[in-house]
Write a protein that holds these residues in place. Structure first.
Motif, PDB file in Angstrom:
ATOM      1  N   MET A   1      41.918  15.771  27.309  1.00  0.00           N
ATOM      2  CA  MET A   1      42.798  14.806  26.702  1.00  0.00           C
ATOM      3  C   MET A   1      42.007  13.585  26.228  1.00  0.00           C
ATOM      4  O   MET A   1      42.238  13.079  25.138  1.00  0.00           O
ATOM      5  N   GLU A   2      41.093  13.125  27.100  1.00  0.00           N
ATOM      6  CA  GLU A   2      40.278  11.957  26.761  1.00  0.00           C
ATOM      7  C   GLU A   2      39.426  12.237  25.522  1.00  0.00           C
ATOM      8  O   GLU A   2      39.225  11.355  24.693  1.00  0.00           O
ATOM      9  N   GLU A   3      38.952  13.486  25.387  1.00  0.00           N
ATOM     10  CA  GLU A   3      38.141  13.842  24.214  1.00  0.00           C
ATOM     11  C   GLU A   3      38.951  13.726  22.932  1.00  0.00           C
ATOM     12  O   GLU A   3      38.456  13.240  21.906  1.00  0.00           O
ATOM     13  N   ASP A   8      40.254  10.529  17.976  1.00  0.00           N
ATOM     14  CA  ASP A   8      41.181   9.693  17.206  1.00  0.00           C
ATOM     15  C   ASP A   8      40.609   8.290  17.009  1.00  0.00           C
ATOM     16  O   ASP A   8      40.733   7.706  15.926  1.00  0.00           O
ATOM     17  N   ARG A   9      39.973   7.745  18.033  1.00  0.00           N
ATOM     18  CA  ARG A   9      39.366   6.413  17.913  1.00  0.00           C
ATOM     19  C   ARG A   9      38.194   6.430  16.932  1.00  0.00           C
ATOM     20  O   ARG A   9      38.026   5.503  16.126  1.00  0.00           O
ATOM     21  N   ALA A  10      37.384   7.491  16.993  1.00  0.00           N
ATOM     22  CA  ALA A  10      36.260   7.614  16.065  1.00  0.00           C
ATOM     23  C   ALA A  10      36.779   7.775  14.631  1.00  0.00           C
ATOM     24  O   ALA A  10      36.212   7.208  13.684  1.00  0.00           O
ATOM     25  N   LEU A  11      37.859   8.544  14.454  1.00  0.00           N
ATOM     26  CA  LEU A  11      38.462   8.710  13.136  1.00  0.00           C
ATOM     27  C   LEU A  11      38.977   7.372  12.605  1.00  0.00           C
ATOM     28  O   LEU A  11      38.778   7.045  11.422  1.00  0.00           O
ATOM     29  N   LEU A  12      39.587   6.593  13.459  1.00  0.00           N
ATOM     30  CA  LEU A  12      40.054   5.265  13.056  1.00  0.00           C
ATOM     31  C   LEU A  12      38.878   4.397  12.629  1.00  0.00           C
ATOM     32  O   LEU A  12      38.952   3.696  11.612  1.00  0.00           O
ATOM     33  N   CYS A  13      37.778   4.470  13.357  1.00  0.00           N
ATOM     34  CA  CYS A  13      36.582   3.689  13.022  1.00  0.00           C
ATOM     35  C   CYS A  13      36.062   4.104  11.641  1.00  0.00           C
ATOM     36  O   CYS A  13      35.724   3.252  10.810  1.00  0.00           O
ATOM     37  N   ILE A  31      46.134   9.224  11.024  1.00  0.00           N
ATOM     38  CA  ILE A  31      45.602   9.682  12.310  1.00  0.00           C
ATOM     39  C   ILE A  31      46.658  10.447  13.115  1.00  0.00           C
ATOM     40  O   ILE A  31      46.338  11.331  13.906  1.00  0.00           O
ATOM     41  N   GLY A  32      47.916  10.107  12.907  1.00  0.00           N
ATOM     42  CA  GLY A  32      48.985  10.727  13.691  1.00  0.00           C
ATOM     43  C   GLY A  32      49.278   9.951  14.960  1.00  0.00           C
ATOM     44  O   GLY A  32      49.688  10.518  15.964  1.00  0.00           O
ATOM     45  N   ARG A  33      49.043   8.657  14.896  1.00  0.00           N
ATOM     46  CA  ARG A  33      49.287   7.764  16.036  1.00  0.00           C
ATOM     47  C   ARG A  33      50.305   6.700  15.641  1.00  0.00           C
ATOM     48  O   ARG A  33      50.670   6.579  14.470  1.00  0.00           O
ATOM     49  N   ASP A  49      30.449  -3.995  19.015  1.00  0.00           N
ATOM     50  CA  ASP A  49      29.373  -3.422  18.214  1.00  0.00           C
ATOM     51  C   ASP A  49      29.772  -2.014  17.767  1.00  0.00           C
ATOM     52  O   ASP A  49      30.092  -1.165  18.600  1.00  0.00           O
ATOM     53  N   PRO A  50      29.715  -1.701  16.462  1.00  0.00           N
ATOM     54  CA  PRO A  50      30.139  -0.376  15.994  1.00  0.00           C
ATOM     55  C   PRO A  50      29.199   0.757  16.414  1.00  0.00           C
ATOM     56  O   PRO A  50      29.578   1.919  16.373  1.00  0.00           O
ATOM     57  N   HIS A  51      27.989   0.438  16.857  1.00  0.00           N
ATOM     58  CA  HIS A  51      27.024   1.476  17.255  1.00  0.00           C
ATOM     59  C   HIS A  51      27.082   1.786  18.751  1.00  0.00           C
ATOM     60  O   HIS A  51      26.346   2.645  19.223  1.00  0.00           O
ATOM     61  N   ASP A  52      27.949   1.102  19.466  1.00  0.00           N
ATOM     62  CA  ASP A  52      28.083   1.316  20.908  1.00  0.00           C
ATOM     63  C   ASP A  52      28.969   2.535  21.152  1.00  0.00           C
ATOM     64  O   ASP A  52      30.121   2.586  20.719  1.00  0.00           O
ATOM     65  N   SER A  53      28.433   3.548  21.849  1.00  0.00           N
ATOM     66  CA  SER A  53      29.188   4.786  22.078  1.00  0.00           C
ATOM     67  C   SER A  53      30.308   4.599  23.112  1.00  0.00           C
ATOM     68  O   SER A  53      31.291   5.342  23.094  1.00  0.00           O
ATOM     69  N   SER A  54      30.179   3.618  23.992  1.00  0.00           N
ATOM     70  CA  SER A  54      31.224   3.390  24.991  1.00  0.00           C
ATOM     71  C   SER A  54      32.446   2.693  24.386  1.00  0.00           C
ATOM     72  O   SER A  54      33.455   2.520  25.047  1.00  0.00           O
ATOM     73  N   LEU A  55      32.327   2.341  23.099  1.00  0.00           N
ATOM     74  CA  LEU A  55      33.409   1.665  22.401  1.00  0.00           C
ATOM     75  C   LEU A  55      34.659   2.537  22.315  1.00  0.00           C
ATOM     76  O   LEU A  55      35.780   2.047  22.373  1.00  0.00           O
ATOM     77  N   PHE A  56      34.476   3.839  22.221  1.00  0.00           N
ATOM     78  CA  PHE A  56      35.604   4.748  22.045  1.00  0.00           C
ATOM     79  C   PHE A  56      36.262   5.146  23.362  1.00  0.00           C
ATOM     80  O   PHE A  56      37.267   5.841  23.362  1.00  0.00           O
ATOM     81  N   CYS A  57      35.684   4.747  24.491  1.00  0.00           N
ATOM     82  CA  CYS A  57      36.262   5.061  25.800  1.00  0.00           C
ATOM     83  C   CYS A  57      37.423   4.113  26.085  1.00  0.00           C
ATOM     84  O   CYS A  57      37.410   2.955  25.676  1.00  0.00           O
TER      85      CYS A  57
END
Length: 164
Positions: A1-3, A8-13, A31-33, A49-57
């Motif tokens: 589910m988290e994936e 969806d967050r990455a798509l929004l970005c 997005i369907g949200r 920061d847009p390059h931070d991977s923890s941003l989508f968590c």
């Protein structure tokens, strides 16, 4: 589910990089949200920061600040007033009476500690201190079933009815 949520967050970005002026309604449909979801994550993505991977968590929903604790002197005074009623009170004081007498206590006034304003808080303090015994969660024991046509005696006086 988290994936799925992270996708969806990455798509929004990505959509925000392509069209930064797009309306929240348009992004939500793409997005369907919900629109509120898009607004929340648009704000979070803009603040970091847009390059931070923890941003989508997702952020933790746990309580972050420590829970409020009453001063020991307040708890001690509530229990003391419960066990020995103040000002010659001829009964065990309940939470409303304790709320009345707490601000009038000279020791607590001198200490300038915060005092409870709710009778529910007083109940919680009294329960935690062991001044109130919790009700038993055991169901009442049922009586043995009677045999058919067995005669029994009843006292009708205790139930409020009067026999004449």
């Amino acid at each position: 589910m988290e994936e799925e949520w992270m996708r969806d967050r990455a798509l929004l970005c990505d959509l925000l990089q392509e069209a930064p002026d797009a309306s929240p309604r348009t992004l939500a449909q793409a997005i369907g949200r919900s629109v509120s979801w898009v607004k929340k994550w648009r704000k979070r993505l803009a603040e970091s920061d847009p390059h931070d991977s923890s941003l989508f968590c997702s952020h933790s929903r746990a309580h972050h600040a420590p829970y409020f604790r009453w001063d020991f002197r307040v708890i001690q005074k509530i229990v003391e007033m419960r066990l020995s009623p103040p000002e010659n009170l001829k009964r065990v004081p309940g939470p409303r009476a304790l709320l009345y007498y707490l601000p009038r206590n000279p020791e607590l006034q001198a200490a300038q500690v915060p005092l409870p304003h709710s009778s529910r808080t007083i109940w919680k303090i009294l329960h935690a201190a062991g001044c109130l015994v919790p009700r038993s969660k055991e169901p009442p024991h049922p009586t043995e079933p009677r045999s058919p046509l067995e005669e029994i005696q009843m006292d009708a006086e205790g139930c409020g009815h009067r026999l004449t």
